[in-house]
Design a protein around this motif. Structure first.
Motif, PDB file in Angstrom:
ATOM      1  N   CYS A  68       3.944   1.597  -1.208  1.00 33.67           N
ATOM      2  CA  CYS A  68       4.527   1.770  -2.548  1.00 33.67           C
ATOM      3  C   CYS A  68       3.494   2.331  -3.510  1.00 33.67           C
ATOM      4  O   CYS A  68       3.782   3.254  -4.284  1.00 33.67           O
ATOM      5  CB  CYS A  68       5.072   0.437  -3.049  1.00 33.67           C
ATOM      6  SG  CYS A  68       6.476  -0.189  -2.128  1.00 33.67           S
ATOM      7  N   ARG A  69       2.290   1.790  -3.460  1.00 39.14           N
ATOM      8  CA  ARG A  69       1.246   2.268  -4.361  1.00 39.14           C
ATOM      9  C   ARG A  69       0.889   3.721  -4.058  1.00 39.14           C
ATOM     10  O   ARG A  69       0.746   4.539  -4.993  1.00 39.14           O
ATOM     11  CB  ARG A  69       0.021   1.377  -4.220  1.00 39.14           C
ATOM     12  CG  ARG A  69      -1.111   1.751  -5.170  1.00 39.14           C
ATOM     13  CD  ARG A  69      -2.206   0.690  -5.211  1.00 39.14           C
ATOM     14  NE  ARG A  69      -2.725   0.404  -3.885  1.00 39.14           N
ATOM     15  CZ  ARG A  69      -2.435  -0.699  -3.201  1.00 39.14           C
ATOM     16  NH1 ARG A  69      -1.636  -1.611  -3.715  1.00 39.14           N
ATOM     17  NH2 ARG A  69      -2.958  -0.919  -2.001  1.00 39.14           N
ATOM     18  N   ASP A  86       0.835  -1.211   0.000  1.00 39.06           N
ATOM     19  CA  ASP A  86       0.000   0.000   0.000  1.00 39.06           C
ATOM     20  C   ASP A  86       0.861   1.248   0.000  1.00 39.06           C
ATOM     21  O   ASP A  86       0.544   2.237  -0.689  1.00 39.06           O
ATOM     22  CB  ASP A  86      -0.916   0.001   1.222  1.00 39.06           C
ATOM     23  CG  ASP A  86      -1.922  -1.141   1.194  1.00 39.06           C
ATOM     24  OD1 ASP A  86      -2.165  -1.675   0.087  1.00 39.06           O
ATOM     25  OD2 ASP A  86      -2.435  -1.506   2.266  1.00 39.06           O
ATOM     26  N   ASP A 128       1.380   6.845  -6.545  1.00 45.85           N
ATOM     27  CA  ASP A 128       0.224   7.679  -6.893  1.00 45.85           C
ATOM     28  C   ASP A 128       0.455   9.130  -6.533  1.00 45.85           C
ATOM     29  O   ASP A 128      -0.034  10.037  -7.218  1.00 45.85           O
ATOM     30  CB  ASP A 128      -1.023   7.153  -6.180  1.00 45.85           C
ATOM     31  CG  ASP A 128      -1.455   5.793  -6.698  1.00 45.85           C
ATOM     32  OD1 ASP A 128      -0.994   5.407  -7.796  1.00 45.85           O
ATOM     33  OD2 ASP A 128      -2.220   5.099  -5.995  1.00 45.85           O
TER      34      ASP A 128
END
Length: 1264
Positions: A551-552, A549, A556
């Motif tokens: 990294c995402r 999460d 983003d």
């Protein structure tokens, strides 16, 4: 009050106004009241006393000869005195109207008041005398000047409403309604005017208004208001004469652009603008573009209106109007009629309904009017369209198209170099388009414009430069994932660098407009792009969902749909590194976030050091204080049982949080150290401390831990100087600059045994070496051993320092000898040259921890009390102490070390017996005392061996004597003693040492090559010496014979039980036949009869035990070395002169009893340790068999219990007392000892014996 007193009226029935010239006007509501007041005042003494006279208002005028002003409140006069003038022109000034009223009425200006209402074109003339009002109305109808001014006069109607001013905002309509209903009558209607802080109250009857308005000021509960009559036909209230009446400001004109004026009419916004100007008391006339601004009629009705407000109205209204007009705008575009025909529809589609389009053919101009906000989105499209249309008309007949071959990279550089700007500089109608598929640049326009543009492009292209780049694999991977054009814009062109990068099979290349541009681009790429590798020690971190999460979310956050600034790459094979590649700042920030996450959630094991192990254990016990936070953060907490630290395992972040919590918890606790330097104190708590320390925890909420001995062989833990030089010790111990524990011990020489001293301090261990200092006899030798290699910075210097320090210690010792450097004891020398070491015992060091100081102090006191309670000092006086040999001294030294008992030898003087002083734990001191007495008894027996020689020879065959006659020690009597106690014995001849076995049947030389057979035969053992009812032993030593139920022997045993009231479910009774035990018992019995000079020495007693002890008891008898484990201080029973006595024990003591008979030496676990050996430290037997059967006979798996009937030689006995280890001496010159002790001389219920051969297990009784 004077007027009220004379007239007899209330203050509401008249009004009083003080005037100038020492006059006052009293106006009555009822004329009759006025006449009555005048009559009464003429005779009133109070009026005369005050010098006041009263006349009607007309008479006052005649007396004074001057005009008299009307009452302050003109509206309170009779309505018939008010005249309304209508059609008052705006141009008619107040002065002219004042003079016209004076001329028409024939009165002076003080006889009436004039108020002009220009907004309604009215005026009100209020006369003092109603007759003057009637006359004025009549004359005005025929007055030419009145008619010339268009004025008409009529009587002003009576007011049915009043206006209330100064009304607080919190007042509601109901409050006003209730006020008037209470004091006058219920109003017909109430209109609240919050903006003016006023209200209009309407009544049905004008008379009510007349009565109310007599007074101007009224109090409605807690606030004051002013009341004025309100006339509907005037639209206002009539105020007192003192209130100023302002003239309406003059209107003014403002010019509005005709197209905007049309736009406002088209959008029907005139009324909206008028509404917006209403707050500024302004009305606008929009009949034509030159609009007229007039003040509203309510302007003059504002509360607190001043001349400044009148003067500023026009400016404020103009400013507000101009601000409103600024919201609208218009612009013009030049366009001929022909072009307008084409453009009109498109322009109208652009502006739609948001603007007015006005074309003027005469000027060839189109004007667009709209809101200023809409102008931003309308003007540019309209202008561009019209200009484009005009240009298009020209381009349609003259334009050409040229194509050029240009690669995308070159095209990008051209655009960056200003292709579009160059084309626009040439002409705005030039069309340039690029097709990436065909890689062609198309230029459309007038020929001259096209060729000029091509020339500019070719010139720029000739200046282009190209360079290949060598980049790290990570950056290459990143650049391949993004669009080169977008990245080039972000990296280069947006920063003014005319360059672009491209990708081909060979790698990355740069294309720029110049060498400088290439250099700047390469520098910019190296500066703005970077990669960072993060080490991952714990691979499990990368599997966490929150890692994914994170990294995402980071991607983003830093990446948008059309721009990728950073990527995160993980090596799928190794997975021990995370690579972050992209722009430098995002890379740093993303790397920092990822690194923090990796560090925070990597599994670690950290230690929280606390003050002591007790603090750690206290925290461990108080699990409720940390278990929840440990569970919440999913960490594992392990408490080191040997070190003062707490191990925390889990994610690093959570470990830090939990560690901080534990540190705070540890800091809130109270810790201390208690040192007890008593012999055996440490040993006691090592063996039994858990029970007492647990009780301390329960009673005082205090954890107590005994400090354990260090087990690090590579460290210096103690240094013992021999020259009393403490400084040298500190030099050696402090070489490394860290504290080390050291102990100063000084030898005691003869005559100074009570003057020894010891010093101690705290040094820490030397971390690199272990130190051994030895001293031999004669010369002192020293040896320094280092357990680890001395390498690294500073090691050699420390080595030199140690050598110098050791030299300082050893040099003075080279002149001395005979003193041990490493020893932990000091010798005590007796008169015969023997030494007894004075053992130095390690103190018991306790670490304590509690929540408060009080509990800690109570726990320390409890521990100290426990130690003192368990400590005892005993003294042994015996003449044989002076006969102790070197071996005996060694045995005493061994006892000191094994039992941790302080043993001090005190040689007696010529007239004193020698003594041995014991100090330590009760059980250890008693054990040591027993062993020492055994040694003393052994010396005593040795002395008595010579006296027992003839007796021994009578018992042993002469062959035994002749075989050993020529041998050396041991003596013949000692061999027989060894045989009796079943021990091997060493003996020497002139050339060989032999080892005789326990039964003295074989004599073997120590080198094993020579054997000799031995023959020994007991002369007294024959059939006559054994009981006649015994069965044949058949060469057996032990035999167990069951008795037949109902036989005489069986019944005799049962009778002994039942005569004490005990009835058992007997399963069987067995006779125990043991020749060795029986002979020893008979010998002891014979000696006791000789010594006591009587035969009444034996009693029958009972002993309860378990099934697993039977064989050992049968073969070895009762041994006093373990029976005290089972003796209870509360043994009770019934005394008998001759009969059975009972001894109870546990199953785990059977083996010892069987092998050694009843022996008090180890009676520590139950009786001596818990009950203090109430009657002595021996073997206890009770008179009542029920006690042994009930308390000590342990059932087996089938529920069977076992108990012995034993013969016990109690002999001569006396009263026992605590601490006895042998019977006391009898009184008299013989100095003989008693044979046993008892609990009561009158009614004995138990007997205590101290020697093994005084009891024989005769019968074994099995029962349920």
């Amino acid at each position: 009050m004077l007027v009220e007193s004379i007239s007899g009226l209330d203050e509401n029935d008249f009004s009083l106004v003080m005037r100038e010239s020492n006059m006052a006007v009293v106006t009555f509501i009822n004329p009759t009241d006025a006449d009555k007041f005048i009559t009464m005042s003429q005779t009133s003494t109070k009026m005369k006393r005050q010098g006041i006279k009263a006349w009607p208002i007309g008479e006052v005028k005649m007396l004074q000869g001057e005009s008299f002003a009307p009452a302050v409140k003109d509206t309170n006069s009779d309505p018939s005195t008010a005249v309304l003038l209508e059609n008052v022109s705006e141009n008619l000034s107040e002065d002219l109207l004042q003079m016209l009223v004076e001329r028409t009425s024939g009165l002076e200006e003080n006889d009436f008041s004039l108020v002009i209402f220009k907004e309604s074109k009215m005026a009100v003339v209020t006369f003092i005398n109603p007759t003057d009002a009637e006359k004025f109305i009549s004359v005005s109808q025929t007055n030419s000047k009145m008619r010339n001014q268009g004025l008409t006069a009529r009587r002003l109607g009576a007011a049915k409403s009043i206006k209330i001013e100064c009304v607080p905002p919190t007042v509601v309509k109901d409050t006003i309604e209730l006020y008037f209903e209470k004091n006058w009558e219920l109003p017909e209607h109430i209109l609240m005017i919050p903006k003016e802080q006023a209200a209009i109250v309407t009544f049905k009857d004008p008379e009510v208004v007349k009565r109310i308005c007599i007074k101007e000021e009224h109090d409605i509960r807690f606030f004051s208001v002013k009341l004025y009559p309100y006339y509907e036909e005037l639209g206002t209230a009539l105020y007192s004469k003192g209130q100023h009446v302002w003239n309406m400001p003059e209107p003014f004109t403002e010019k509005v652009q005709s197209q905007i004026w049309k736009f406002l009419q088209m959008k029907k916004m005139l009324q909206s603008i008028n509404d917006q100007m209403r707050p500024h008391f302004c009305s606008i006339d929009f009949d034509h573009p030159d609009v007229k601004l007039r003040p509203l009629s309510c302007f003059l009705r504002q509360k607190g209106l001043t001349a400044k407000d009148i003067d500023n109205w026009a400016g404020l209204a103009r400013t507000a109007f101009c601000k409103l007009m600024s919201e609208y705008s218009a612009f013009e575009c030049d366009v001929n009629a022909e072009a307008w025909k084409t453009a009109e529809r498109e322009v109208c589609s652009i502006v739609k309904e948001d603007a007015l389009v006005d074309f003027d053919p005469s000027r060839e101009v189109v004007t667009i009017a709209c809101r200023a906000d809409d102008m931003k989105k309308i003007r540019a499209p309209v202008e561009n369209f019209i200009l484009k249309l005009m240009s298009q008309i020209e381009q349609e007949t003259k334009s050409i198209t040229e194509n050029m071959d240009i690669s995308p990279a070159y095209h990008y550089i051209l655009v960056d170099q200003g292709l579009q700007k160059a084309a626009l500089d040439i002409t705005t109608e030039l069309k340039i388009s690029y097709n990436e598929g065909t890689e062609k640049l198309s230029i459309t326009g007038l020929p001259a414009e096209v060729y000029k543009t091509k020339s500019w492009i070719l010139e720029i292209k000739m200046k282009f430069k190209q360079k290949n780049l060598n980049l790290p694999p990570g950056l290459l991977e990143y650049l391949q994932t993004v669009d080169p054009m977008d990245m080039s814009i972000s990296l280069f062109t947006s920063q003014g660098i005319s360059a672009i990068y491209g990708i081909d099979p060979t790698g990355i290349f740069l294309l720029g407009s110049s060498d400088r541009a290439l250099a700047d681009a390469e520098s910019k790429m190296k500066k703005d792009l970077s990669e960072q590798n993060l080490d991952v020690r714990d691979q499990e971190v990368l599997k966490r969902q929150d890692w994914m999460d994170l990294c995402r979310n980071l991607l983003d956050t830093y990446n948008v749909s059309n721009k990728k600034t950073v990527i995160i790459w993980i090596d799928q094979e190794r997975r021990d590194k995370v690579t972050v590649v992209g722009f430098t700042i995002p890379v740093k920030e993303v790397s920092l976030s990822l690194q923090e996450f990796i560090e925070d959630y990597s599994q670690v094991c950290e230690k929280v050091c606390v003050e002591s192990c007790a603090v750690a254990q206290f925290i461990e016990r108080k699990k409720e204080n940390w278990s929840k936070i440990a569970k919440d953060y999913n960490v594992s907490i392990n408490f080191d049982p040997e070190r003062a630290k707490i191990n925390i395992s889990g994610a690093h972040l959570h470990v830090q949080i939990v560690g901080s919590h534990l540190k705070e918890l540890a800091n809130s606790l109270i810790a201390d150290t208690l040192t007890i330097a008593k012999p055996g104190a440490k040993k006691y708590f090592q063996s039994h401390g858990s029970i007492f320390l647990t009780a301390v925890m329960a009673d005082f909420s205090c954890v107590v831990m005994l400090q354990q001995d260090p087990r690090d062989p590579g460290s210096i833990t103690q240094i013992h100087p021999v020259d009393n030089n403490e400084a040298r010790v500190r030099v050696v111990a402090g070489v490394d600059g860290v504290p080390l524990k050291f102990t100063m011990r000084f030898p005691q020489h003869e005559g100074e045994r009570n003057k020894g001293s010891a010093g101690s301090g705290m040094f820490n261990r030397l971390p690199h070496s272990g130190l051994t200092i030895n001293q031999g006899r004669g010369n002192i030798s020293s040896k320094t051993c280092f357990s680890k290699d001395l390498s690294g910075k500073g090691v050699m210097q420390r080595y030199v320092q140690r050598e110098a320090a050791l030299k300082q210690i050893l040099d003075p010792l080279k002149q001395t000898s005979g003193t041990s450097i490493r020893g932990t004891s000091v010798k005590q020398q007796n008169r015969t040259g023997l030494f007894l070491d004075k053992e130095e015992f390690d103190p018991a060091v306790f670490h304590l921890c509690a929540e408060n100081q009080r509990n800690l102090s109570l726990a320390k006191r409890k521990i100290s009390d426990l130690i003192l309670h368990e400590q005892v000092q005993r003294t042994i006086d015996d003449q044989y102490i002076n006969q102790l040999s070197q071996e005996d001294i060694k045995e005493l030294n061994s006892l000191q070390k094994e039992l941790t008992v302080s043993i001090r030898l005190e040689r007696g003087q010529e007239d004193q017996e020698p003594r041995i002083h014991l100090e330590g734990l009760t059980r250890d001191v008693l054990t040591a005392e027993s062993e020492i007495r055994n040694i003393i008894r052994r010396l005593e027996r040795k002395e008595n061996f010579s006296n027992k020689g003839p007796l021994v020879h009578e018992q042993v065959d002469s062959i035994f004597h002749h075989q050993f006659d020529s041998y050396g020690p041991p003596s013949f009597e000692e061999l027989e003693e060894a045989c009796r106690i079943k021990q091997s014995v060493m003996r020497k001849t002139k050339r060989t040492t032999f080892n005789a076995n326990q039964g003295l049947t074989m004599d073997v030389s120590c080198n094993g090559w020579k054997q000799m057979g031995l023959m020994r035969k007991d002369l007294i053992i024959n059939d006559a010496s054994l009981p006649q009812h015994w069965e044949d032993m058949k060469d057996s030593i032990v035999k167990q014979v069951p008795l037949t139920a109902g036989s005489q022997e069986y019944n005799d045993v049962v009778a002994e039980l039942t005569k004490n009231g005990l009835y058992l479910n007997i399963r069987k009774i067995e006779r125990i036949q043991n020749t060795t035990l029986w002979q020893s018992y008979l010998l002891q019995k014979k000696q006791m009869e000789v010594k006591n000079k009587h035969t009444n020495n034996e009693k029958l007693l009972y002993y309860g035990t378990g099934a697993d002890s039977i064989d050992l008891i049968n073969s070895k008898g009762f041994n006093r070395s373990y029976t005290r484990q089972n003796v209870k201080s509360h043994c009770t029973g019934y005394s008998t002169i001759q009969g059975a006595m009972y001894h109870g024990t546990r199953a785990d003591s059977i083996d010892m009893i069987n092998s050694r008979s009843f022996n008090y030496a180890v009676m520590d676990n139950s009786y001596l340790g818990q009950h203090g050996a109430m009657y002595g430290n021996g073997s206890y037997f009770t008179v009542d068999p029920a006690y042994s059967a009930r308390s000590f006979a342990q059932p087996d798996t089938q529920g069977h219990k076992r108990m012995y009937q034993a013969r016990v030689l109690v002999g001569d006995y006396t009263q026992g007392r605590s601490g006895m280890i042998a019977p006391p001496a009898k009184t008299g010159p013989s100095a003989d000892l008693y044979d046993s002790v008892t609990d009561s001389l009158i009614h004995p219920s138990m007997f205590i014996i101290f020697y093994d051969t005084q009891a024989y297990p005769e019968y074994l009784i099995t029962f349920r």
